[in-house]
Design an enzyme around this catalytic site. Structure first.
Site, PDB file in Angstrom:
ATOM      1  N   ASP A   1       0.822  -1.209   0.000  1.00 57.22           N
ATOM      2  CA  ASP A   1       0.000   0.000   0.000  1.00 57.22           C
ATOM      3  C   ASP A   1       0.862   1.267   0.000  1.00 57.22           C
ATOM      4  O   ASP A   1       1.937   1.293   0.601  1.00 57.22           O
ATOM      5  CB  ASP A   1      -0.904  -0.013   1.240  1.00 57.22           C
ATOM      6  CG  ASP A   1      -2.099   0.913   1.088  1.00 57.22           C
ATOM      7  OD1 ASP A   1      -2.271   1.500   0.000  1.00 57.22           O
ATOM      8  OD2 ASP A   1      -2.855   1.052   2.060  1.00 57.22           O
TER       9      ASP A   1
ATOM     10  N   ASN B   1       1.343   3.340  -3.001  1.00 54.76           N
ATOM     11  CA  ASN B   1       1.884   3.756  -4.310  1.00 54.76           C
ATOM     12  C   ASN B   1       1.325   5.109  -4.744  1.00 54.76           C
ATOM     13  O   ASN B   1       2.049   5.953  -5.298  1.00 54.76           O
ATOM     14  CB  ASN B   1       1.537   2.722  -5.392  1.00 54.76           C
ATOM     15  CG  ASN B   1       2.217   1.392  -5.150  1.00 54.76           C
ATOM     16  OD1 ASN B   1       3.163   1.301  -4.379  1.00 54.76           O
ATOM     17  ND2 ASN B   1       1.730   0.357  -5.816  1.00 54.76           N
ATOM     18  N   GLY B   2       0.028   5.297  -4.496  1.00 55.86           N
ATOM     19  CA  GLY B   2      -0.614   6.548  -4.893  1.00 55.86           C
ATOM     20  C   GLY B   2      -0.030   7.735  -4.131  1.00 55.86           C
ATOM     21  O   GLY B   2       0.308   8.772  -4.726  1.00 55.86           O
TER      22      GLY B   2
ATOM     23  N   TRP C   1       2.867   7.891  -2.718  1.00 56.70           N
ATOM     24  CA  TRP C   1       4.271   8.058  -3.137  1.00 56.70           C
ATOM     25  C   TRP C   1       4.338   8.901  -4.414  1.00 56.70           C
ATOM     26  O   TRP C   1       5.155   9.819  -4.512  1.00 56.70           O
ATOM     27  CB  TRP C   1       4.896   6.678  -3.368  1.00 56.70           C
ATOM     28  CG  TRP C   1       6.356   6.707  -3.677  1.00 56.70           C
ATOM     29  CD1 TRP C   1       7.382   6.609  -2.788  1.00 56.70           C
ATOM     30  CD2 TRP C   1       6.970   6.834  -4.970  1.00 56.70           C
ATOM     31  NE1 TRP C   1       8.591   6.667  -3.448  1.00 56.70           N
ATOM     32  CE2 TRP C   1       8.365   6.804  -4.779  1.00 56.70           C
ATOM     33  CE3 TRP C   1       6.460   6.969  -6.272  1.00 56.70           C
ATOM     34  CZ2 TRP C   1       9.269   6.905  -5.845  1.00 56.70           C
ATOM     35  CZ3 TRP C   1       7.346   7.080  -7.333  1.00 56.70           C
ATOM     36  CH2 TRP C   1       8.736   7.049  -7.106  1.00 56.70           C
TER      37      TRP C   1
ATOM     38  N   HIS D   1       2.823   3.121  -9.098  1.00 53.71           N
ATOM     39  CA  HIS D   1       2.667   1.671  -9.234  1.00 53.71           C
ATOM     40  C   HIS D   1       3.913   1.061  -9.892  1.00 53.71           C
ATOM     41  O   HIS D   1       4.320  -0.043  -9.560  1.00 53.71           O
ATOM     42  CB  HIS D   1       1.412   1.347 -10.041  1.00 53.71           C
ATOM     43  CG  HIS D   1       0.141   1.708  -9.334  1.00 53.71           C
ATOM     44  ND1 HIS D   1      -0.100   1.331  -8.030  1.00 53.71           N
ATOM     45  CD2 HIS D   1      -0.951   2.414  -9.724  1.00 53.71           C
ATOM     46  CE1 HIS D   1      -1.298   1.784  -7.658  1.00 53.71           C
ATOM     47  NE2 HIS D   1      -1.830   2.457  -8.672  1.00 53.71           N
TER      48      HIS D   1
ATOM     49  N   LEU E   1      10.146 -21.602  -3.818  1.00 50.74           N
ATOM     50  CA  LEU E   1       9.220 -20.611  -3.254  1.00 50.74           C
ATOM     51  C   LEU E   1       7.859 -20.657  -3.935  1.00 50.74           C
ATOM     52  O   LEU E   1       7.778 -20.664  -5.167  1.00 50.74           O
ATOM     53  CB  LEU E   1       9.827 -19.206  -3.418  1.00 50.74           C
ATOM     54  CG  LEU E   1       8.923 -18.018  -3.073  1.00 50.74           C
ATOM     55  CD1 LEU E   1       8.642 -17.963  -1.574  1.00 50.74           C
ATOM     56  CD2 LEU E   1       9.557 -16.702  -3.543  1.00 50.74           C
TER      57      LEU E   1
ATOM     58  N   ARG F   1      -5.532  -2.262   8.010  1.00 49.14           N
ATOM     59  CA  ARG F   1      -6.737  -2.995   7.585  1.00 49.14           C
ATOM     60  C   ARG F   1      -6.318  -4.214   6.790  1.00 49.14           C
ATOM     61  O   ARG F   1      -5.257  -4.231   6.174  1.00 49.14           O
ATOM     62  CB  ARG F   1      -7.581  -2.124   6.635  1.00 49.14           C
ATOM     63  CG  ARG F   1      -8.293  -0.967   7.222  1.00 49.14           C
ATOM     64  CD  ARG F   1      -9.212  -0.346   6.153  1.00 49.14           C
ATOM     65  NE  ARG F   1      -8.430   0.183   5.031  1.00 49.14           N
ATOM     66  CZ  ARG F   1      -7.835   1.365   5.023  1.00 49.14           C
ATOM     67  NH1 ARG F   1      -7.904   2.139   6.067  1.00 49.14           N
ATOM     68  NH2 ARG F   1      -7.155   1.763   3.969  1.00 49.14           N
TER      69      ARG F   1
ATOM     70  N   SER G   1      -8.483  -5.411   4.349  1.00 53.58           N
ATOM     71  CA  SER G   1      -9.038  -5.129   3.014  1.00 53.58           C
ATOM     72  C   SER G   1      -9.343  -6.384   2.194  1.00 53.58           C
ATOM     73  O   SER G   1      -8.978  -6.469   1.016  1.00 53.58           O
ATOM     74  CB  SER G   1      -8.100  -4.203   2.231  1.00 53.58           C
ATOM     75  OG  SER G   1      -7.960  -2.977   2.884  1.00 53.58           O
TER      76      SER G   1
HETATM   77  C1  FPP Z   1      -1.951   0.117  -3.290  1.00 59.47           C
HETATM   78  O1  FPP Z   1      -1.481   1.432  -3.363  1.00 59.47           O
HETATM   79  C2  FPP Z   1      -1.390  -0.657  -4.375  1.00 59.47           C
HETATM   80  C3  FPP Z   1      -2.104  -1.189  -5.380  1.00 59.47           C
HETATM   81  C4  FPP Z   1      -3.574  -1.031  -5.497  1.00 59.47           C
HETATM   82  C5  FPP Z   1      -1.460  -1.929  -6.453  1.00 59.47           C
HETATM   83  C6  FPP Z   1      -0.224  -2.684  -6.084  1.00 59.47           C
HETATM   84  C7  FPP Z   1       0.331  -3.203  -7.303  1.00 59.47           C
HETATM   85  C8  FPP Z   1       1.653  -3.209  -7.630  1.00 59.47           C
HETATM   86  C9  FPP Z   1       2.745  -2.765  -6.756  1.00 59.47           C
HETATM   87  C10 FPP Z   1       1.994  -3.756  -8.974  1.00 59.47           C
HETATM   88  C11 FPP Z   1       2.349  -5.183  -8.788  1.00 59.47           C
HETATM   89  C12 FPP Z   1       2.211  -5.897 -10.009  1.00 59.47           C
HETATM   90  C13 FPP Z   1       2.432  -7.223 -10.099  1.00 59.47           C
HETATM   91  C14 FPP Z   1       2.216  -7.897 -11.365  1.00 59.47           C
HETATM   92  C15 FPP Z   1       2.874  -8.060  -8.996  1.00 59.47           C
HETATM   93  P1  FPP Z   1      -2.523   2.621  -3.518  1.00 59.47           P
HETATM   94  O2  FPP Z   1      -2.542   3.021  -4.951  1.00 59.47           O
HETATM   95  O3  FPP Z   1      -3.827   2.228  -2.942  1.00 59.47           O
HETATM   96  O4  FPP Z   1      -1.808   3.714  -2.663  1.00 59.47           O
HETATM   97  P2  FPP Z   1      -2.500   4.950  -1.927  1.00 59.47           P
HETATM   98  O5  FPP Z   1      -3.313   4.353  -0.811  1.00 59.47           O
HETATM   99  O6  FPP Z   1      -1.340   5.739  -1.432  1.00 59.47           O
HETATM  100  O7  FPP Z   1      -3.310   5.678  -2.957  1.00 59.47           O
END
Ligand code: FPP
Length: 243
Positions: A23, A25-26, A28, A40, A134, A197, A199
């Site tokens: 969690d 990425n957004g 970041w 992402h 693994l 959470r 989720s």
């Molecule tokens: C949550 O961050 C992350 C996700 C919904 C996607 C996670 C996916 C990846 C890291 C890509 C992995 C790909 C593969 C094929 C394994 P968020 O966007 O909800 O973050 P935020 O809460 O800060 O907005």
């Protein structure tokens, strides 16, 4: 090449199965004034080292939450970026993972995915299906409740067709109908970014999991942070309901 970080002997005990909710990425991307797709992408880059380290430590199973059934509600652009990352991830990683004897299992409903993604995932599972190292589980179009309903349906159909005595339905029989059939339960669940959470991730499998919630956003989460979580896990007293 082994990853930087601790080795198996540095831990008094290690989990058999680690789950990670990647969690942040957004946030970041926002912090770096970048479009969300870059967040992402950075998160996917990060993933490589975490998978390698899990493999080096000889942890039996790693489950990653890549795309939930709820993620379809995000913008078309973001969904498209995530779908593309799935293709890119397998294109760049499959050779090394297969070479390392990693067995890939997709958790979730592949039929609900676009054909390209579905074919890529089926191919990765088929190619690595006989590997004995693994267990790498990637949850895509996954929901924990849906997984439980699917298992219940499978049991009901088997009973209806006379292939299963309802009296024989126990926890083991139920677990065998989940995507993670044959794998140990999750011992350690890590969710980054400070959110606390589950989720809808691996609801059944996390029944006795230890939870660790590092503050760092997923793209910033390093092998050293992972080692810290594993060290904290080793210090937890697990009683499984006993004393
Ligand atoms: C949550 O961050 C992350 C996700 C919904 C996607 C996670 C996916 C990846 C890291 C890509 C992995 C790909 C593969 C094929 C394994 P968020 O966007 O909800 O973050 P935020 O809460 O800060 O907005």
């Amino acid at each position: 090449m082994p990853t930087q970080g601790l080795t198996r002997v540095d831990f008094p005990v290690l989990p058999q199965h680690v789950g990670i909710i990647m969690d942040g990425n957004g946030r970041w991307a926002k912090k770096h004034r970048l479009a969300i797709a870059f967040g992402h992408r950075a998160g996917t880059e990060n993933l490589r080292e975490i998978i390698r380290h899990t493999d080096d430590l000889k942890i039996a199973a790693l489950s990653l939450y890549a795309f939930s059934t709820e993620n379809w509600r995000r913008s078309t652009d973001e969904v498209a970026a995530l779908m593309q990352l799935i293709l890119d991830f397998f294109a760049s990683e499959i050779d090394e993972l297969d070479e390392k004897n990693v067995r890939i299992t997709i958790l979730g409903d592949k039929d609900g995915l676009p054909k390209k993604q579905r074919d890529t995932l089926l191919e990765a599972e088929a190619r690595t299906g006989k590997n004995t190292g693994l267990r790498l589980n990637i949850a895509i179009n996954y929901g924990g409740r849906a997984e439980i309903v699917r298992a219940a349906k499978a049991l009901a159909e088997e009973a209806r067709d006379g292939r299963l005595d309802p009296a024989a339905i126990d926890e083991e029989a139920f677990a065998q109908r989940l995507y993670t059939t044959g794998q140990p339960d999750v011992d350690l669940l890590i969710r980054t970014s400070g959110e606390m959470r589950l989720s809808n991730f691996l609801l059944w499998q996390c029944a006795y999991a230890e939870f660790i919630f590092p503050e760092k956003l997923w793209p910033d989460f390093t092998v050293a942070d992972y080692d810290q979580a594993l060290t904290e896990f080793a210090g937890r007293a697990r009683r499984f309901g006993g004393r």
